[in-house]
Design a protein around this motif. Structure first.
Motif, PDB file in Angstrom:
ATOM      1  N   CYS A   8       7.559 -14.593  80.321  1.00 62.42           N
ATOM      2  CA  CYS A   8       7.552 -13.426  79.449  1.00 62.42           C
ATOM      3  C   CYS A   8       9.001 -12.987  79.229  1.00 62.42           C
ATOM      4  O   CYS A   8       9.935 -13.703  79.557  1.00 62.42           O
ATOM      5  CB  CYS A   8       6.701 -12.303  80.040  1.00 62.42           C
ATOM      6  N   PRO A  10      12.623 -12.070  77.460  1.00 66.59           N
ATOM      7  CA  PRO A  10      13.457 -12.615  76.382  1.00 66.59           C
ATOM      8  C   PRO A  10      13.324 -14.118  76.175  1.00 66.59           C
ATOM      9  O   PRO A  10      13.684 -14.627  75.120  1.00 66.59           O
ATOM     10  CB  PRO A  10      14.873 -12.241  76.817  1.00 66.59           C
ATOM     11  N   ARG A  16      13.117 -17.828  70.577  1.00 64.09           N
ATOM     12  CA  ARG A  16      14.039 -16.820  71.102  1.00 64.09           C
ATOM     13  C   ARG A  16      15.152 -17.461  71.908  1.00 64.09           C
ATOM     14  O   ARG A  16      16.299 -17.000  71.873  1.00 64.09           O
ATOM     15  CB  ARG A  16      13.275 -15.799  71.947  1.00 64.09           C
ATOM     16  N   GLU A  47      12.210 -10.882  63.152  1.00 68.58           N
ATOM     17  CA  GLU A  47      11.219 -10.380  64.109  1.00 68.58           C
ATOM     18  C   GLU A  47      11.666 -10.621  65.543  1.00 68.58           C
ATOM     19  O   GLU A  47      11.600  -9.729  66.396  1.00 68.58           O
ATOM     20  CB  GLU A  47       9.865 -11.043  63.861  1.00 68.58           C
ATOM     21  N   HIS A  48      12.134 -11.842  65.815  1.00 71.85           N
ATOM     22  CA  HIS A  48      12.591 -12.157  67.171  1.00 71.85           C
ATOM     23  C   HIS A  48      13.825 -11.335  67.538  1.00 71.85           C
ATOM     24  O   HIS A  48      13.937 -10.834  68.672  1.00 71.85           O
ATOM     25  CB  HIS A  48      12.906 -13.646  67.294  1.00 71.85           C
ATOM     26  N   GLN A  50      14.668  -8.410  66.483  1.00 70.65           N
ATOM     27  CA  GLN A  50      14.275  -7.032  66.740  1.00 70.65           C
ATOM     28  C   GLN A  50      13.710  -6.877  68.154  1.00 70.65           C
ATOM     29  O   GLN A  50      14.016  -5.909  68.857  1.00 70.65           O
ATOM     30  CB  GLN A  50      13.241  -6.568  65.703  1.00 70.65           C
ATOM     31  N   ARG A  51      12.897  -7.846  68.569  1.00 64.03           N
ATOM     32  CA  ARG A  51      12.352  -7.809  69.931  1.00 64.03           C
ATOM     33  C   ARG A  51      13.474  -7.919  70.969  1.00 64.03           C
ATOM     34  O   ARG A  51      13.446  -7.242  72.009  1.00 64.03           O
ATOM     35  CB  ARG A  51      11.351  -8.945  70.126  1.00 64.03           C
ATOM     36  N   GLU A  54      15.341  -4.642  71.113  1.00 62.13           N
ATOM     37  CA  GLU A  54      14.533  -3.647  71.832  1.00 62.13           C
ATOM     38  C   GLU A  54      14.522  -3.905  73.335  1.00 62.13           C
ATOM     39  O   GLU A  54      14.337  -2.983  74.128  1.00 62.13           O
ATOM     40  CB  GLU A  54      13.108  -3.651  71.291  1.00 62.13           C
ATOM     41  N   GLY A  55      14.728  -5.166  73.722  1.00 58.59           N
ATOM     42  CA  GLY A  55      14.774  -5.500  75.141  1.00 58.59           C
ATOM     43  C   GLY A  55      16.147  -5.321  75.761  1.00 58.59           C
ATOM     44  O   GLY A  55      16.294  -5.408  76.981  1.00 58.59           O
TER      45      GLY A  55
END
Length: 208
Positions: A8, A10, A16, A47-48, A50-51, A54-55
């Protein structure tokens, strides 16, 4: 041997990993450059990213232009250095230290002899690794972090070097953001794919 848990965080997808490899290798990358380097569609890249933002693993800045034209958004790895520090990563480090202090008050035997700054670095590193699906075992004396069994052991062997390099960069970013004497020096692997150990190094203090 225990069964590896789900991957799970990054490095939960190879896309990713590819993007992180690109921004770790060279900062201030554009969406177009990342699409060309990875073969991914622009929407997938956004999309990746942005994730990852955010991480707390990627930071974005706006291009400074001296000519006409719309400034581009540039993406870099969150290395923990002053010019590539993520506020989300900083918050994670602070929260990890707070939880670590609470644990040490309840269980004094959990205290490390490495000193305050190094202890807080390890607090942040352990939480990052657990968030990424690992079950880290830290040896304070040998300065190693055993990640066996590696959740990526079942993946393609040809992907492992890039994945290990990317994850080493992520770990170094966490340690740098936390601030202290420890650095992530290398990921040590063996002929057994599930075996994985991270070697840390403690910087020597300069003589006054």
């Amino acid at each position: 041997m225990a069964t590896a848990g789900p991957v799970c965080g990054p490095i939960s997808s190879f896309s990713r990993v590819q993007l992180l490899h690109q921004v770790q290798t060279r900062p201030q990358r554009t969406i177009g450059e990342l699409c060309e380097a990875t073969g991914l569609h622009a929407n997938t890249v956004r999309e990746h990213l942005q994730r990852l933002i955010e991480g707390g693993y990627v930071v974005q800045t706006t291009e400074h232009r001296t000519t006409r034209g719309r400034p581009r958004t540039l993406y870099s790895a969150a290395t923990g250095e002053a010019d590539a520090s993520s506020p989300i990563a900083r918050d994670k480090v602070t929260a990890a230290a707070r939880r670590g202090d609470l644990l040490r008050r309840v269980l004094p035997a959990a205290a490390s002899a490495l000193g305050r700054d190094a202890t807080y670095q390890l607090d942040a590193l352990i939480e990052h690794l657990e968030e990424s699906g690992f079950e880290p075992v830290v040896d304070d004396e040998q300065l190693t972090v055993d990640l066996s069994p590696c959740p990526h052991a079942a993946g393609r062997a040809e992907d492992r070097p890039m994945l290990c390099q990317v994850h080493l960069g992520l770990m170094q970013g966490v340690l740098t953001e936390a601030g202290g004497p420890l650095t992530a020096e290398a990921v040590r692997t063996t002929a057994v794919p599930a075996d994985c150990t991270v070697q840390l190094r403690r910087a020597e203090l300069s003589a006054a």
